[in-house]
Design an enzyme around this catalytic site. Structure first.
Site, PDB file in Angstrom:
ATOM      1  N   CYS A   1      15.006   8.105   2.351  1.00 19.81           N
ATOM      2  CA  CYS A   1      14.394   7.879   3.663  1.00 19.81           C
ATOM      3  C   CYS A   1      14.085   9.406   4.623  1.00 19.81           C
ATOM      4  O   CYS A   1      13.280   9.520   5.007  1.00 19.81           O
ATOM      5  CB  CYS A   1      15.050   7.061   4.517  1.00 19.81           C
ATOM      6  SG  CYS A   1      14.815   5.292   4.189  1.00 19.81           S
TER       7      CYS A   1
ATOM      8  N   HIS B   1      11.538  -1.600   3.343  1.00 19.27           N
ATOM      9  CA  HIS B   1      10.658  -0.557   2.727  1.00 19.27           C
ATOM     10  C   HIS B   1      11.232  -0.669   0.967  1.00 19.27           C
ATOM     11  O   HIS B   1      12.335  -0.914   0.708  1.00 19.27           O
ATOM     12  CB  HIS B   1      11.067   0.817   2.963  1.00 19.27           C
ATOM     13  CG  HIS B   1      10.224   1.177   4.361  1.00 19.27           C
ATOM     14  ND1 HIS B   1      10.544   2.090   5.142  1.00 19.27           N
ATOM     15  CD2 HIS B   1       9.181   0.568   4.696  1.00 19.27           C
ATOM     16  CE1 HIS B   1       9.872   2.260   6.433  1.00 19.27           C
ATOM     17  NE2 HIS B   1       8.898   1.498   5.925  1.00 19.27           N
TER      18      HIS B   1
END
Length: 267
Positions: free
Chosen positions: A262, A167
């Site tokens: 996250c 990511h």
């Protein structure tokens, strides 16, 4: 929009490693639940001390990765842009988060086509001028065409090439319109050129920093919330910018491939 940063968290009541969908995850390396809960409470308390407004979504027994709320989508104005997860194991998270935002904030949901993967703030970060879209590991480059229908800033896309930093938020952290923290090995030469063109100051942590996901940070005013264990090299660069560093040991959440950002959906 309020100047107070709003952050959505999810208590880790059901967080564990049930499957392996990134290189950090190993079923045999299970989570110590009491440690995960302590980390979560420390992070929540710190955010509150820094003036953030904290919201919590109800954890779900069959969704262990719901703790990584950053992946659930993006908010622009009164629109909630829903994630389309690549892996089936996470797709029900979208149903839960859409219901949460429509019920509690009356946001209007926006959906990308089902075959266009987009993993929220995990792959979409911004400065005051631009959005940056990471693609190639989870999010598809075609997502940009649909996001442009809703977002109110230019979108600059960056290909991700390292499976450990799957990511954008694991390898790219804008600190301002002029400064960014990156893991250079995560990008192509073209991508690095784009980053340097956008940011006069590009901070590159050490290899040891990347092992604790140092780029996966949250900035609140002049405060940096980051994983414990960063190098003196990186610490010095933050301090030169008069940033106050707060370190939290996120080892239990790195077992699932995530760290501070996250765990934190900012809206």
């Amino acid at each position: 929009m309020s100047d107070i940063k709003r952050i959505l968290l999810c208590p880790p009541k059901f967080y564990n490693i049930r499957y392996e969908i990134n290189p950090w995850m190993h079923i045999e390396n299970q989570v110590f639940q009491n440690k995960a809960e302590a980390i979560y409470q420390e992070l929540k308390s710190l955010y509150q001390k820094l003036g953030a407004q904290i919201f919590e979504i109800e954890p779900q027994p069959d969704l262990p990765d719901l703790v990584y709320t950053a992946n659930c989508g993006e908010v622009c104005g009164d629109v909630f842009i829903k994630a389309n997860f690549k892996f089936p194991e996470r797709r029900r998270e979208t149903i839960v988060t859409e219901e949460y935002f429509t019920k509690n904030f009356n946001f209007k949901p926006f959906s990308l086509p089902d075959n266009i993967f987009f993993e929220g703030q995990g792959d979409l970060l911004h400065t005051s001028k631009n959005y940056f879209l990471g693609w190639g590991k989870r999010t598809m480059p075609e997502a940009k065409n649909y996001l442009q229908q809703v977002l109110n800033k230019p979108i600059i896309d960056l290909e991700l090439v390292d499976s450990y930093y799957y990511h954008l938020d694991t390898c790219f952290a804008p600190l301002s319109d002029t400064a960014v923290v990156i893991n250079p090995s995560s990008f192509t030469e073209k991508g690095l050129a784009v980053i340097h063109d956008c940011f006069p100051e590009v901070i590159e942590p050490t290899a040891a920093d990347h092992m604790v996901l140092a780029c996966n940070l949250v900035k609140i005013n002049n405060h940096i919330v980051i994983a414990k264990g960063i190098s003196d090299h990186l610490r010095a660069q933050f301090e030169q910018k008069n940033l106050i560093i707060h370190e939290i040991d996120t080892a239990e959440f790195r077992k699932g491939g995530g760290s501070i950002k996250c765990l934190s959906f900012e809206f």
